[in-house]
Design a protein around this motif. Structure first.
Motif, PDB file in Angstrom:
ATOM      1  N   ASP A  11       0.833  -1.204   0.000  1.00  0.00           N
ATOM      2  CA  ASP A  11       0.000   0.000   0.000  1.00  0.00           C
ATOM      3  C   ASP A  11       0.867   1.253   0.000  1.00  0.00           C
ATOM      4  O   ASP A  11       2.058   1.202   0.337  1.00  0.00           O
ATOM      5  N   HIS A  12       0.255   2.378  -0.338  1.00  0.00           N
ATOM      6  CA  HIS A  12       1.014   3.619  -0.462  1.00  0.00           C
ATOM      7  C   HIS A  12       1.619   4.085   0.858  1.00  0.00           C
ATOM      8  O   HIS A  12       2.561   4.880   0.872  1.00  0.00           O
ATOM      9  N   ASP A  13       1.092   3.604   1.990  1.00  0.00           N
ATOM     10  CA  ASP A  13       1.597   4.052   3.282  1.00  0.00           C
ATOM     11  C   ASP A  13       2.194   2.906   4.106  1.00  0.00           C
ATOM     12  O   ASP A  13       2.303   3.004   5.322  1.00  0.00           O
ATOM     13  N   THR A  14       2.572   1.805   3.433  1.00  0.00           N
ATOM     14  CA  THR A  14       3.133   0.661   4.165  1.00  0.00           C
ATOM     15  C   THR A  14       4.391   1.058   4.927  1.00  0.00           C
ATOM     16  O   THR A  14       4.583   0.678   6.083  1.00  0.00           O
ATOM     17  N   TRP A  15       5.269   1.822   4.298  1.00  0.00           N
ATOM     18  CA  TRP A  15       6.512   2.232   4.964  1.00  0.00           C
ATOM     19  C   TRP A  15       6.210   3.083   6.194  1.00  0.00           C
ATOM     20  O   TRP A  15       6.762   2.867   7.268  1.00  0.00           O
ATOM     21  N   VAL A  23      13.442   1.060   1.999  1.00  0.00           N
ATOM     22  CA  VAL A  23      14.812   1.116   2.506  1.00  0.00           C
ATOM     23  C   VAL A  23      15.270   2.574   2.506  1.00  0.00           C
ATOM     24  O   VAL A  23      14.907   3.362   1.635  1.00  0.00           O
ATOM     25  N   ARG A  24      16.056   2.936   3.500  1.00  0.00           N
ATOM     26  CA  ARG A  24      16.631   4.285   3.521  1.00  0.00           C
ATOM     27  C   ARG A  24      17.759   4.356   2.499  1.00  0.00           C
ATOM     28  O   ARG A  24      18.593   3.455   2.420  1.00  0.00           O
ATOM     29  N   THR A  25      17.770   5.426   1.715  1.00  0.00           N
ATOM     30  CA  THR A  25      18.784   5.550   0.669  1.00  0.00           C
ATOM     31  C   THR A  25      18.966   7.008   0.287  1.00  0.00           C
ATOM     32  O   THR A  25      18.004   7.778   0.268  1.00  0.00           O
ATOM     33  N   ASN A  26      20.187   7.378  -0.041  1.00  0.00           N
ATOM     34  CA  ASN A  26      20.449   8.740  -0.508  1.00  0.00           C
ATOM     35  C   ASN A  26      20.136   8.897  -1.996  1.00  0.00           C
ATOM     36  O   ASN A  26      20.349   9.971  -2.572  1.00  0.00           O
TER      37      ASN A  26
END
Length: 378
Positions: A11-15, A23-26
């Motif tokens: 879903d659009h708000d799963t994170w 995942v965190r990423t630059n």
């Protein structure tokens, strides 16, 4: 015409709700890659392509509504769909896992047919596959996917590369050109499944938004030559012959390790960004100075990490500030007037007194959050 139902995984708000499926990423402006976003882009593109071909295509997430797995399967079954396609990208504890694959229910010959079409087009574009491009989901175990198990029609669940592997994320999932190819490949699952002519998915070369190509072992041309030149400027010399061979691969990996990048030998957006920076002298910690610098000669601030595994937590901070990054074991003496700790805590660094900022957490995730909070104050 056959009726197709397509879903974008999660879903659009799963994170936001779980901290998962991302995942965190630059590589992203907001510092986070959310799987749903790419799933939605690919699914929506495939829907539009199939509708142009005259198919009846159901896409209940057009408005990005939330749907449980049961709601999705019930929807597909209730609408009498002839084929279901569930679009995902993959994740793994291994940071080198790579490739795309399509899952099908183990005893569904029709599901396997759909999965084989996906794998065929991935391979035709020279893109990497995982498990040979297909995987039979079993009735028990980790691959017992609800969407495949309870659907009344042939179904396929695609995993388009690993968002937890930086090279897959950078070169494929976040690359607009590859996204368009994946839209066509997903559309071709339905087209070929029902005996229609497939769309041309030829991918000549992966080109980054700034015009630079992603280059790796086997690549040739002007971008390879330029990469070889700038590698030399950074002290990683290789033959300048426009051919990305074993030595260029070796030097690229060494450069990536030195910059805290994934050492996969693939020069994509992140590696190009580091290569095109002005070469910096190696920090004193790489070769201990004969005597300590005076306070007036030291940089104002430096970042210390406990191991290379802490590097992802501080990469954005390093890029924004330009502060040097030191592995704890290399800090034999004072290297800056103030130290920002992002791994291992204060132990052994007491000589800095009140010039310490400790961002280390009990877990690497907490450290990432501490670094993010610190950056907001800069």
């Amino acid at each position: 015409m056959p009726k197709i139902v397509i879903f974008a995984g999660h879903d659009h708000d799963t994170w936001e709700k779980t901290g998962g499926k991302g995942v965190r990423t630059n590589l992203e402006a907001d510092g986070v890659y959310e799987e749903f976003d790419t799933n939605f882009i690919i699914a929506k593109g495939a829907v539009e392509l199939l509708r142009k071909e005259g198919f009846t295509v159901l896409f209940p997430q057009q408005d990005k509504r939330r749907m449980t797995l049961k709601q999705r399967v019930d929807y597909a079954n209730a609408h009498g769909a002839d084929l279901m396609i569930d679009v995902h990208s993959n994740a793994s504890a291994s940071r080198t896992a790579t490739g795309a694959a399509a899952f099908y229910w183990y005893n569904s010959a029709a599901g396997k047919k759909a999965a084989d079409i996906f794998a065929k087009h991935i391979k035709a574009n020279g893109l990497p596959t995982w498990s040979g491009g297909t995987y039979a989901s079993q009735a028990t175990g980790w691959s017992s996917f609800y969407m495949l198990k309870y659907s009344d029609m042939p179904a396929v669940l695609t995993e388009s590369f690993f968002f937890t592997t930086r090279s897959d994320l950078e070169n494929y999932l976040l690359n607009p050109k590859v996204q368009k190819v994946l839209m066509k490949i997903h559309a071709n699952i339905a087209l070929e499944f029902f005996g229609k002519k497939a769309l041309d998915t030829a991918l000549d070369s992966v080109v980054l938004p700034d015009g630079r190509e992603v280059v790796k072992i086997g690549s040739r041309g002007a971008d390879v030559k330029y990469a070889q030149i700038v590698l030399g400027r950074h002290g990683f010399e290789t033959d300048i012959d426009s051919i990305f061979g074993k030595d260029t691969d070796k030097q690229t990996k060494a450069f990536q390790r030195a910059q805290g990048l994934v050492d996969d030998g693939i020069i994509g957006a992140a590696t190009w960004a580091e290569l095109e920076k002005k070469p910096q002298p190696k920090p004193a910690g790489s070769k201990p100075a004969e005597k300590p610098k005076g306070e007036d000669e030291m940089p104002e601030k430096a970042i210390v990490i406990n191991s290379e595994a802490d590097m992802p937590a501080v990469l954005k901070l390093h890029i924004r500030t330009g502060w040097g990054v030191w592995v704890r074991s290399a800090v034999k003496q004072k290297v800056a007037k103030e130290l920002i700790i992002a791994g291992g805590g204060k132990k052994g660094l007491e000589k800095y007194g009140d010039k310490l900022t400790d961002l280390s957490g009990k877990t690497r995730r907490i450290t990432v959050d501490n670094v993010d909070d610190y950056m907001k104050k800069l």
